[in-house]
Design an enzyme around this catalytic site. Structure first.
Site, short mmCIF file in Angstrom:
data_model
loop_
_atom_site.label_atom_id
_atom_site.label_comp_id
_atom_site.label_asym_id
_atom_site.label_seq_id
_atom_site.Cartn_x
_atom_site.Cartn_y
_atom_site.Cartn_z
CE1 TYR A 228 -3.14 3.01 0.95
CE2 TYR A 228 -2.24 2.91 3.19
CZ TYR A 228 -3.03 3.53 2.23
OH TYR A 228 -3.71 4.68 2.56
CG ASP B 291 -2.80 -2.95 7.75
OD1 ASP B 291 -3.98 -3.36 7.72
OD2 ASP B 291 -2.50 -1.80 7.40
CB ILE C 146 -7.43 -2.42 8.11
CG1 ILE C 146 -6.86 -2.33 6.69
CG2 ILE C 146 -6.45 -1.87 9.11
CD1 ILE C 146 -6.63 -0.90 6.23
CE LYS D 237 -9.28 1.11 3.81
NZ LYS D 237 -9.48 2.18 2.80
#
Length: 486
Positions: A156, A241, A243, A280
């Site tokens: 990302y 991460d 999410i 998200k």
């Protein structure tokens, strides 16, 4: 006469290095695509020839469920007649630990998303201003300026901002390749770590994104075990991460690092940290709810102090505590969101496949990884950017080029599919189909026109079939269409 450049230099000297550097990373194709959309945003009626936003990973497919809950639970908000009696208690100063009911509800939601296979301690929940704030908070806790985190590619683009800009921390790539679907391997991890050592770069941790942004893939149990074994052997931190944990819409199921930690007795839990968010999974990026969950007591304590710089408003905490505590609603939401995401991703990738565009097989996230390598004039990142500019300026689609995700191979693009309504999706598919199928190398004008007419007819027939399948699917019947509801 003083030149403009001299004036600019003098102004910059009055400011800090952070204020005058380019560490935010905004000057990249990833953000340039957003700017192109902002300058000419698509609208079904007001601007039908504008740029369609396919570079923003938002989950807008289940807002009807959220709105229904909000209407049916007016006491959850302190800004309604029914909830106003709690206004003073919520509006006054609150401890930066967060409302106890909020931390309990978030911990329970994290358990629910992970299939109730693990438990989370509410006292380890630390708030932040979105996942951006959570990542920066951990970077400040775990590393000093000049230290680095290993990060598998592609990753990302926001990580360059979140972990690097204000902290001075570096990101060191773990190169993953398409030949094995960009999987993270022990070999790639060891090679990256050794390369960093040779460059005298101190590695303090490994950052992984599971489910992956931009790939939309999951890390399997064996890979997660290898990762935990690796960071233990190097005595470095692991930041996970997670999410997109509730955006999984097909098998295999999501496996959290928390499950691996519970199974691996030899694991040093002080090295394990999870970043989570409601942006998200629930589609609430505007609420700025980020979470750090660390197994390290010292990190929890210092992160909680740091959270003073990016707290979640108590009004938001109050509302979400009520919503997340409604387990019947949450179960329905998670199931329905998964179903709708799967339907949308399937229709999109099937439409692309009909015109010869392949995508990396994926089962999670709000995007997929599109392979346009065969459309490159030359197999370079310059060739990729040339194709990307054509897609932005001529096709009017904001898809994100792989180079902005630090992909090791040119020709890959991330496509977001959950931030638009059904009709916009069909228009986006038709645009890219016309672009891919347009005749090339035909000099005779009549031949070009004939070829265009034939291909447009083929596309039209293909999309009639797609529309029929789409409109008759359970999750997207005509009466469920956002346009009909509006």
């Amino acid at each position: 006469m003083v030149s403009i450049s001299n004036n600019n230099n003098q102004k910059q000297q009055l400011l800090s290095k952070i204020a005058t550097n380019d560490g935010h990373g905004e000057n990249s194709p990833y953000f340039d695509g957003w700017k192109a959309y902002a300058n000419d945003p698509f609208h079904l009626t007001d601007n039908p020839n504008g740029v369609i936003q396919m570079g923003l990973a938002e989950n807008q497919l289940c807002f009807d469920l959220i709105q229904e809950w909000v209407v049916n639970n007016p006491k959850a908000s302190i800004c309604t007649a029914e909830g106003a009696e709690n206004f003073q208690d919520i509006a006054i100063f609150q401890d930066y630990h967060g409302l106890p009911e909020f931390r309990q509800a978030v911990a329970r939601f994290m358990e629910k998303v992970r299939g109730d296979r693990v438990t989370f301690d509410p006292d380890r929940i630390v708030m932040s201003g979105g996942a951006t704030g959570a990542h920066e908070m951990l970077a400040f806790c775990l590393a000093d300026p000049g230290d680095a985190f290993l990060v598998p590619t592609p990753y990302y683009p926001g990580f360059d901002r979140d972990l690097r800009w204000r902290t001075g921390v570096q990101l060191f790539p773990v190169v993953c390749e398409s030949c094995n679907d960009f999987k993270v391997t022990k070999k790639a991890l060891e090679e990256a770590y050794e390369k960093a050592q040779q460059s005298n770069i101190k590695i303090k941790g490994l950052l992984i994104n599971n489910p992956s942004n931009p790939l939309g893939t999951l890390l399997d149990k064996d890979t997660l075990r290898d990762i935990v074994t690796f960071i233990n052997s190097k005595n470095i931190h692991l930041v996970c991460d997670e999410i997109y944990a509730a955006t999984v819409f097909d098998q295999p199921r999501f496996i959290s690092v928390s499950e691996i930690v519970e199974e691996m007795i030899e694991c040093n839990k002080d090295l394990i940290h999870i970043v989570y968010s409601l942006s998200k999974d629930l589609g609430f990026p505007g609420f700025r709810v980020g979470i750090v969950y660390s197994y390290n007591d010292t990190v929890v304590n210092i992160a909680r102090k740091m959270s003073s710089f990016g707290l979640v408003s108590t009004q938001t905490q109050h509302l979400l505590a009520s919503m997340l505590s409604d387990e019947i609603f949450i179960e329905r939401f998670i199931a329905e969101s998964s179903e709708r995401l799967g339907q949308r991703q399937g229709m999109f990738t099937k439409g692309l496949a009909q015109v010869g565009i392949s995508t990396l097989k994926s089962n999670a996230g709000l995007f997929f990884w599109m392979d346009l390598r065969r459309l490159l004039k030359e197999a370079t990142f310059d060739g990729e950017l040339e194709l990307w500019r054509m897609i932005i300026n001529e096709v009017k689609l904001n898809v994100s080029p792989g180079c902005s995700f630090h992909c090791s191979e040119p020709g890959w693009f991330r496509v977001c599919f959950a931030n638009m309504d059904d009709e916009t999706m069909r228009i986006a598919l038709k645009r890219i189909s016309y672009f891919v199928l347009q005749p090339k190398g035909l000099n005779n004008k009549a031949a070009v026109n004939k070829q265009c007419s034939r291909r447009k007819l083929q596309i039209s027939l293909s999309f009639r079939r797609l529309d029929h399948e789409f409109m008759n699917s359970p999750a997207h019947s005509p009466m469920n269409s956002p346009l009909v509801r509006t």
